[in-house]
Design a protein around this motif. Structure first.
Motif, mmCIF file in Angstrom:
data_model
loop_
_atom_site.group_PDB
_atom_site.id
_atom_site.type_symbol
_atom_site.label_atom_id
_atom_site.label_comp_id
_atom_site.label_asym_id
_atom_site.label_seq_id
_atom_site.Cartn_x
_atom_site.Cartn_y
_atom_site.Cartn_z
ATOM 1 N N TRP A 17 7.859 12.064 -1.656
ATOM 2 C CA TRP A 17 7.801 12.560 -0.217
ATOM 3 C C TRP A 17 7.912 11.639 0.648
ATOM 4 O O TRP A 17 8.876 11.514 1.607
ATOM 5 C CB TRP A 17 6.119 13.353 -0.047
ATOM 6 N N ILE A 18 7.490 10.285 0.482
ATOM 7 C CA ILE A 18 7.791 9.378 1.511
ATOM 8 C C ILE A 18 9.158 8.702 1.336
ATOM 9 O O ILE A 18 9.818 8.189 2.182
ATOM 10 C CB ILE A 18 6.549 8.297 1.515
ATOM 11 N N LEU A 19 9.603 8.599 0.141
ATOM 12 C CA LEU A 19 11.010 8.159 0.098
ATOM 13 C C LEU A 19 11.827 9.102 0.721
ATOM 14 O O LEU A 19 12.875 8.782 1.203
ATOM 15 C CB LEU A 19 11.125 8.176 -1.470
ATOM 16 N N ALA A 20 11.541 10.345 0.505
ATOM 17 C CA ALA A 20 12.474 11.505 1.237
ATOM 18 C C ALA A 20 12.303 11.255 2.709
ATOM 19 O O ALA A 20 13.248 11.487 3.437
ATOM 20 C CB ALA A 20 12.008 12.905 0.704
ATOM 21 N N GLY A 21 11.170 11.001 3.237
ATOM 22 C CA GLY A 21 10.857 10.692 4.439
ATOM 23 C C GLY A 21 11.722 9.605 5.163
ATOM 24 O O GLY A 21 12.301 9.603 6.222
ATOM 25 N N PHE A 22 11.948 8.500 4.485
ATOM 26 C CA PHE A 22 12.687 7.389 4.613
ATOM 27 C C PHE A 22 14.058 7.681 4.724
ATOM 28 O O PHE A 22 14.684 7.384 6.002
ATOM 29 C CB PHE A 22 12.221 6.249 3.658
ATOM 30 N N VAL A 23 14.627 8.296 3.918
ATOM 31 C CA VAL A 23 16.005 8.865 3.853
ATOM 32 C C VAL A 23 16.413 9.601 4.952
ATOM 33 O O VAL A 23 17.446 9.545 5.588
ATOM 34 C CB VAL A 23 16.543 9.280 2.592
ATOM 35 N N THR A 24 15.585 10.729 5.245
ATOM 36 C CA THR A 24 15.795 11.783 6.038
ATOM 37 C C THR A 24 15.782 11.235 7.572
ATOM 38 O O THR A 24 16.569 11.400 8.378
ATOM 39 C CB THR A 24 14.609 12.919 5.987
ATOM 40 N N SER A 25 14.855 10.226 7.919
ATOM 41 C CA SER A 25 14.761 9.605 9.211
ATOM 42 C C SER A 25 15.675 8.903 9.467
ATOM 43 O O SER A 25 16.235 8.703 10.486
ATOM 44 C CB SER A 25 13.353 8.802 9.370
ATOM 45 N N VAL B 99 8.051 2.410 8.907
ATOM 46 C CA VAL B 99 6.899 3.144 9.665
ATOM 47 C C VAL B 99 6.785 4.480 9.446
ATOM 48 O O VAL B 99 5.695 5.113 9.253
ATOM 49 C CB VAL B 99 7.279 2.872 11.272
ATOM 50 N N VAL B 100 7.813 5.241 9.221
ATOM 51 C CA VAL B 100 7.813 6.648 8.878
ATOM 52 C C VAL B 100 7.186 6.740 7.453
ATOM 53 O O VAL B 100 6.216 7.539 7.144
ATOM 54 C CB VAL B 100 9.149 7.275 8.856
ATOM 55 N N MET B 101 7.335 5.844 6.697
ATOM 56 C CA MET B 101 6.707 5.939 5.208
ATOM 57 C C MET B 101 5.245 5.671 5.381
ATOM 58 O O MET B 101 4.449 6.366 4.813
ATOM 59 C CB MET B 101 7.414 4.876 4.125
ATOM 60 N N ASP B 102 4.869 5.041 6.314
ATOM 61 C CA ASP B 102 3.550 4.453 6.547
ATOM 62 C C ASP B 102 2.787 5.617 7.256
ATOM 63 O O ASP B 102 1.625 5.928 6.536
ATOM 64 C CB ASP B 102 3.297 3.059 7.507
ATOM 65 N N ARG B 103 3.209 6.292 8.304
ATOM 66 C CA ARG B 103 2.796 7.379 8.700
ATOM 67 C C ARG B 103 2.527 8.613 7.874
ATOM 68 O O ARG B 103 1.575 9.234 7.935
ATOM 69 C CB ARG B 103 3.455 7.811 10.024
ATOM 70 N N MET B 104 3.559 8.791 7.026
ATOM 71 C CA MET B 104 3.485 9.866 5.883
ATOM 72 C C MET B 104 2.225 9.325 5.112
ATOM 73 O O MET B 104 1.646 10.419 4.596
ATOM 74 C CB MET B 104 4.837 9.914 5.281
ATOM 75 N N ASP C 242 0.698 -1.251 -0.005
ATOM 76 C CA ASP C 242 -0.114 -0.160 0.100
ATOM 77 C C ASP C 242 0.923 1.276 0.070
ATOM 78 O O ASP C 242 0.400 2.495 -0.427
ATOM 79 C CB ASP C 242 -0.971 0.016 1.173
ATOM 80 N N LEU C 243 2.151 1.232 0.329
ATOM 81 C CA LEU C 243 3.093 2.423 0.348
ATOM 82 C C LEU C 243 3.366 2.778 -1.047
ATOM 83 O O LEU C 243 3.773 3.902 -1.236
ATOM 84 C CB LEU C 243 4.355 1.977 1.006
ATOM 85 N N GLY C 244 3.193 2.021 -2.137
ATOM 86 C CA GLY C 244 3.605 2.209 -3.511
ATOM 87 C C GLY C 244 2.528 2.888 -4.329
ATOM 88 O O GLY C 244 1.340 3.012 -3.671
ATOM 89 N N PRO C 245 2.767 3.256 -5.473
ATOM 90 C CA PRO C 245 4.150 3.208 -5.839
ATOM 91 C C PRO C 245 4.976 4.156 -5.593
ATOM 92 O O PRO C 245 4.607 5.314 -5.587
ATOM 93 C CB PRO C 245 3.891 3.025 -7.751
ATOM 94 N N LEU C 246 6.364 3.883 -5.546
ATOM 95 C CA LEU C 246 7.381 4.998 -5.744
ATOM 96 C C LEU C 246 7.944 5.323 -6.864
ATOM 97 O O LEU C 246 7.768 4.730 -7.821
ATOM 98 C CB LEU C 246 8.586 4.244 -4.654
ATOM 99 N N PRO C 247 8.616 6.524 -6.926
ATOM 100 C CA PRO C 247 9.187 6.910 -8.251
ATOM 101 C C PRO C 247 10.020 6.105 -9.189
ATOM 102 O O PRO C 247 10.163 6.259 -10.278
ATOM 103 C CB PRO C 247 9.743 8.321 -7.932
ATOM 104 N N PHE C 248 10.904 5.158 -8.280
ATOM 105 C CA PHE C 248 11.714 4.211 -9.204
ATOM 106 C C PHE C 248 11.637 3.367 -8.200
ATOM 107 O O PHE C 248 11.679 3.062 -6.800
ATOM 108 C CB PHE C 248 12.894 4.952 -9.427
ATOM 109 N N THR C 249 12.379 2.090 -8.623
ATOM 110 C CA THR C 249 12.849 0.863 -7.876
ATOM 111 C C THR C 249 14.181 0.696 -8.210
ATOM 112 O O THR C 249 14.863 0.416 -9.116
ATOM 113 C CB THR C 249 12.109 -0.314 -8.409
#
Length: 382
Positions: free
Chosen positions: A307-315, A293-298, A43-50
């Motif tokens: 946005w959620i990819l940036a959240g993963f890396v930033t966290s 978990v950060v990705m899920d909350r975002m 449910d987190l996807g799709p992300l901009p790339f894999t």
């Protein structure tokens, strides 16, 4: 494993090793964020790339073995082992508790099935030996493997030399391959094989071989042959052939960093690269489950894609810095002072040095390169 010599003065910092660490940890972060996390929680996807290449963890293990040899070359295996444990264990234990707390109280209900028993077994570093124990974070398999390798290195440094050391390197690569067909027929052998992560042994052999070659103790044709067989073993153990090719490229980079001149063209960006390399172990400890978990909350707040990819890396970066700054370094300083106090002297450098030779990092984890076998044992190992 390495001939005893007088302790040598530290050399100037080489940015090439920091670049390698940053490249490797970047591969791990992108792979886990864009593939592992989305595979576990579609449910987190799709992300901009894999980013499908699972090669960062293997590279970090090779680098770790290389610098373990450099430290053991000082001829003080007891000091080497104590400092490795002082660096690895306190931060690991703090990360286990933090990751469990995040999954227990911040993640959505039903996110994990962890309980207190799982946490205790993970803290004691014995979860790999008990199939019914859940791993707090799949990244953490590398910690017991690294500790076992460091103990073995400290024990064998004065025993394995010359020809016997070269035979040992080949045994590290070949023996696990010969044992694989027997695993489905012996539960005891399977437990030992998986518990000691023998399917990773070729990575340590590669790191040791590159160090010997760097010190002119191993001929280039011998190194080429051993690294080629290492890649074959890596492909067989992981069944990830594209990632193995990428790992081969990174192995060439490790050889270039070991033997060639420093990569001075990175000097203009040396400061951020050095900073990222310095917090790499902290990032490793907190990036996987907490980042998901950060990705899920975002995602629950309506954010998607970049946005959620940036959240993963930033966290990962923020928490990795905090783990390094407030746990790893203070604990290392305290424990090395205790060790030095027992011997009646002050530590030469109580603060963890940023010099590559004295700052080997544990390999970053990559759960998708867990041992994979055809047959009924496959599910248990993943």
């Amino acid at each position: 494993m390495i001939p005893t010599q007088r302790e040598k003065p530290r050399t100037a910092r080489r940015v090439s090793w920091d670049v390698l660490r940053v490249v490797a940890i970047g591969c791990v972060l992108l792979h886990h964020a864009t593939l592992t996390s989305v595979s576990s929680h579609p449910d987190l996807g799709p992300l901009p790339f894999t980013f499908p290449m699972s090669m960062g963890a293997s590279t970090l293990m090779v680098v770790s073995a290389f610098f373990a040899c450099a430290s053991l070359d000082s001829g003080r295996p007891g000091r080497f082992l104590w400092r490795r444990l002082a660096r690895l264990l306190p931060a690991y234990m703090a990360a286990v508790l933090l990751t469990y707390a995040v999954q227990r109280w911040i993640a959505p209900e039903g996110w994990s099935q962890l309980d207190g028993r799982d946490v205790v077994y993970n803290l004691l570093l014995v979860n790999q030996w008990f199939p019914d124990v859940n791993i707090v974070d799949f990244a953490y398999w590398t910690v017991p493997v690294q500790i076992a390798a460091f103990i073995a290195g400290a024990a064998l440094v004065k025993v394995l030399r010359g020809t016997w050391l070269r035979v040992f390197l080949w045994a590290l690569v070949v023996t696990p391959l010969l044992l694989r067909p027997l695993l489905d027929h012996s539960h005891a052998l399977f437990t030992l094989y998986n518990g000691f992560a023998l399917h990773r042994a070729q990575l340590f052999a590669a790191g040791i071989a590159i160090w010997l070659w760097h010190k002119d103790r191993l001929k280039t044709p011998h190194l080429v042959a051993l690294l080629a067989v290492t890649l074959v073993a890596q492909a067989i153990h992981t069944t990830e052939y594209g990632s193995t090719l990428g790992f081969g490229v990174l192995l060439l980079m490790v050889c270039a960093a070991a033997a060639g001149p420093d990569w001075v063209f990175f000097k203009p960006v040396a400061r951020p690269i050095t900073w990222l390399a310095g917090i790499s172990y902290g990032v490793y400890l907190v990036h996987q489950q907490i980042g998901t978990v950060v990705m899920d909350r975002m995602h629950a707040f309506g954010l998607r894609s970049w946005w959620i990819l940036a959240g993963f890396v930033t966290s990962a970066l923020v928490l990795g810095w905090a783990m390094t700054r407030f746990v790893e370094r203070p604990a290392y300083r305290l424990l090395t002072q205790i060790q030095s106090g027992r011997s009646g002297s002050s530590p030469r450098s109580p603060e963890p040095s940023v010099l590559p030779v004295s700052h080997p990092r544990t390999a970053l984890a990559d759960p998708l390169t867990e041992l994979r076998l055809a047959g009924p044992l496959t599910t248990q190992l993943r």
